[in-house]
Design an enzyme around this catalytic site. Structure first.
Site, short mmCIF file in Angstrom:
data_model
loop_
_atom_site.label_atom_id
_atom_site.label_comp_id
_atom_site.label_asym_id
_atom_site.label_seq_id
_atom_site.Cartn_x
_atom_site.Cartn_y
_atom_site.Cartn_z
N ALA A 50 0.83 -1.21 0.00
CA ALA A 50 0.00 0.00 0.00
C ALA A 50 0.86 1.26 0.00
O ALA A 50 0.63 2.19 -0.79
CB ALA A 50 -0.92 -0.02 1.22
N LYS B 102 5.19 4.75 17.98
CA LYS B 102 3.76 5.13 17.94
C LYS B 102 2.89 3.94 17.54
O LYS B 102 1.72 3.88 17.88
CB LYS B 102 3.54 6.35 17.06
CG LYS B 102 3.74 6.15 15.56
CD LYS B 102 2.56 5.59 14.83
CE LYS B 102 2.96 5.10 13.45
NZ LYS B 102 1.86 4.42 12.75
N1 LIG Z 1 0.07 1.71 4.67
C1 LIG Z 1 0.32 2.90 5.24
O1 LIG Z 1 -0.61 3.73 5.38
C2 LIG Z 1 1.69 3.26 5.69
C3 LIG Z 1 2.68 2.30 5.82
N2 LIG Z 1 3.92 2.68 6.28
C4 LIG Z 1 4.96 1.68 6.50
O2 LIG Z 1 5.35 1.11 5.26
C5 LIG Z 1 5.80 -0.23 5.47
C6 LIG Z 1 5.11 -1.12 4.46
O3 LIG Z 1 3.72 -1.07 4.76
P1 LIG Z 1 2.58 -1.28 3.67
O4 LIG Z 1 3.04 -0.96 2.31
O5 LIG Z 1 1.39 -0.60 4.17
O6 LIG Z 1 2.38 -2.87 3.82
P2 LIG Z 1 1.62 -3.84 2.86
O7 LIG Z 1 1.24 -5.01 3.68
O8 LIG Z 1 0.56 -3.15 2.09
O9 LIG Z 1 2.74 -4.28 1.79
C7 LIG Z 1 3.96 -4.85 2.17
C8 LIG Z 1 4.78 -5.05 0.91
O10 LIG Z 1 6.06 -5.60 1.27
C9 LIG Z 1 6.25 -6.79 0.53
N3 LIG Z 1 7.03 -7.74 1.30
C10 LIG Z 1 6.63 -8.42 2.40
N4 LIG Z 1 7.63 -9.21 2.83
C11 LIG Z 1 8.66 -9.02 1.98
C12 LIG Z 1 9.95 -9.57 1.88
N5 LIG Z 1 10.38 -10.49 2.76
N6 LIG Z 1 10.76 -9.17 0.88
C13 LIG Z 1 10.31 -8.26 0.00
N7 LIG Z 1 9.10 -7.71 0.02
C14 LIG Z 1 8.28 -8.08 1.01
C15 LIG Z 1 4.86 -7.31 0.23
O11 LIG Z 1 4.91 -8.19 -0.86
P3 LIG Z 1 3.74 -9.27 -1.13
O12 LIG Z 1 2.58 -8.49 -1.67
O13 LIG Z 1 4.36 -10.18 -2.13
O14 LIG Z 1 3.44 -9.93 0.18
C16 LIG Z 1 4.15 -6.00 -0.08
O15 LIG Z 1 4.44 -5.56 -1.37
C17 LIG Z 1 5.47 -0.58 6.93
O16 LIG Z 1 6.62 -0.50 7.70
C18 LIG Z 1 4.48 0.50 7.34
O17 LIG Z 1 4.58 0.82 8.73
C19 LIG Z 1 4.22 3.96 6.55
C20 LIG Z 1 3.28 4.94 6.42
C21 LIG Z 1 1.93 4.66 5.99
O1 LIG Z 2 1.91 4.62 9.86
C1 LIG Z 2 0.82 4.79 9.38
C2 LIG Z 2 0.24 6.12 9.19
O2 LIG Z 2 1.14 7.14 9.44
C3 LIG Z 2 -0.01 3.63 9.00
O3 LIG Z 2 -0.45 3.05 10.15
P1 LIG Z 2 -0.84 1.52 10.22
O4 LIG Z 2 0.38 0.73 9.82
O5 LIG Z 2 -1.25 1.30 11.62
O6 LIG Z 2 -1.96 1.31 9.25
#
Ligand SMILES: NC(=O)C1=CN([C@@H]2O[C@H](COP(=O)(O)OP(=O)(O)OC[C@H]3O[C@@H](n4cnc5c(N)ncnc54)[C@H](OP(=O)(O)O)[C@@H]3O)[C@@H](O)[C@H]2O)C=CC1
Ligand SMILES: O=C(CO)COP(=O)(O)O
Length: 321
Positions: A11, A186
């Site tokens: 995401a 957080k």
């Molecule tokens: N979503 C949000 O609103 C926000 C997220 N974040 C941070 O961003 C980071 C990612 O979150 P988010 O994108 O939401 O998570 P998602 O669950 O949406 O996606 C995770 C992604 O990482 C991939 N992935 C998982 N394991 C591995 C691995 N071992 N090697 C390579 N790729 C991998 C997944 O691939 P696959 O699809 O193949 O499983 C997927 O593409 C987190 O640390 C989160 O805290 C920060 C701010 C906002």
């Molecule tokens: O870090 C985030 C917003 O700033 C996303 O929060 P969550 O991983 O709890 O969805």
């Protein structure tokens, strides 16, 4: 224009790709699964961001080599996957600007993203992009403000310029420790706030929890060399407020499910769970008082019921604020 790489097509990685490409910057978005990458490239959609269309300047690939053509690479894989990913990709990614977007502490080593980057890619410039922003909001072009932290102020200013868009406003910091710990800690508090609401303990209890949780975040981060002002900024206080008060937060929803005794999908990324265990262990070893974090770790691991955790928190010795 310089091509920006994004590793991790979840995401958040996809949302960043959308905002950067909408601002005219070419983006290479790496996904680990070739079938998923191919489908996303063809359909211009992803189930992780329903209703969002990938702009033309986004290329999706499962090959790592195209990232070698990007001087700046955002790392948006989950925290517990970061070290493994970087070890495998170091040949391609070293000597670049690597900006970690993941929020957490590595359970195996107790390290944050910047230390993992320094260890696996020693010639890279490490930076952190963090703060209050849901992926869906960024992808929809809603206004968001984040912190871009880099120890080198000149490189930090370059990255701030390169990664800001008309709707994504980046503030600069050199306090990388404070920025990454604010984002990591957080998430623990968001789980705790979710538990409070899920268990029906009320909004007043949540406000108390957020305030005492914030004190705990500051204590831990400052013991690791962070500046208190950083914790009071977007990456700490800002993100604490967002994720403790919104059901869009997965950490909050996970906590709420725990509070209600309901099932929660284990495939959803909940960074605060592993980080609570990692931080609780570090705090115990270093003698840092972290009662909320210890309680969250114990509830997650089934060592303590929610009722017992609440009783323990309320029966601590009375003290000055
Ligand atoms: N979503 C949000 O609103 C926000 C997220 N974040 C941070 O961003 C980071 C990612 O979150 P988010 O994108 O939401 O998570 P998602 O669950 O949406 O996606 C995770 C992604 O990482 C991939 N992935 C998982 N394991 C591995 C691995 N071992 N090697 C390579 N790729 C991998 C997944 O691939 P696959 O699809 O193949 O499983 C997927 O593409 C987190 O640390 C989160 O805290 C920060 C701010 C906002
Ligand atoms: O870090 C985030 C917003 O700033 C996303 O929060 P969550 O991983 O709890 O969805």
């Amino acid at each position: 224009m310089t091509r920006i790489g994004i590793a991790g097509a979840g995401a958040f990685g996809t949302a960043l790709a959308v905002t950067l490409a909408s601002a005219g910057r070419p983006v290479t978005l790496w996904a680990r699964d070739p079938v998923f990458a191919d489908r996303m490239m063809q359909s211009r959609e992803t189930p992780r961001l329903p209703g969002i269309v990938l702009p033309d300047p986004v290329t999706v690939t499962a090959e790592l080599d195209p990232l070698a053509g990007c001087e700046t690479v955002l790392l948006s894989v989950p925290m517990q996957a970061l070290a493994g990913f970087l070890k495998g990709a170091a040949m391609v990614l070293d000597a670049r600007a690597l900006i970690a977007c993941c929020k957490g502490v590595d359970m195996a080593t107790g390290r944050g993203p910047s230390a993992i980057i320094a260890e696996t890619c020693p010639r890279a410039t490490a930076a952190i992009l963090t703060g209050p922003s849901f992926a869906a909001d960024i992808a929809r072009g809603l206004p968001t403000a984040l912190t871009l932290a880099c120890r080198d102020p000149r490189r930090g200013a370059e990255l701030q310029e390169r990664l800001s868009t008309p709707t994504l406003r980046l503030y600069r910091s050199t306090d990388i420790t404070g920025a990454e710990l604010g984002g990591a800690l957080k998430n623990i508090m968001a789980i705790a706030a979710g538990i409070v609401i899920g268990a029906g303990l009320g909004d007043s209890a949540r406000a108390a929890l957020m305030t005492r949780g914030f004190a705990e975040m500051q204590r831990f981060a400052c013991a690791h060399g962070a500046e208190p002002e950083t914790l009071a900024g977007l990456s700490g206080f800002g993100d604490l407020v967002l994720t403790c008060t919104s059901a869009q937060s997965r950490n909050f929803r996970y906590g709420a499910a725990l509070g209600k005794g309901a099932w929660f999908d284990p495939d959803v990324t909940v960074e605060g769970a592993a980080t609570a265990r990692a931080v609780a262990a570090i705090a115990q070893a270093r003698g840092i008082e972290m009662p909320v974090t210890q309680s969250v770790a114990q509830v997650i691991d089934g060592q303590r019921s929610i009722a017992e955790a609440v009783k323990t928190l309320l029966s601590r010795p009375l003290k000055e604020e």
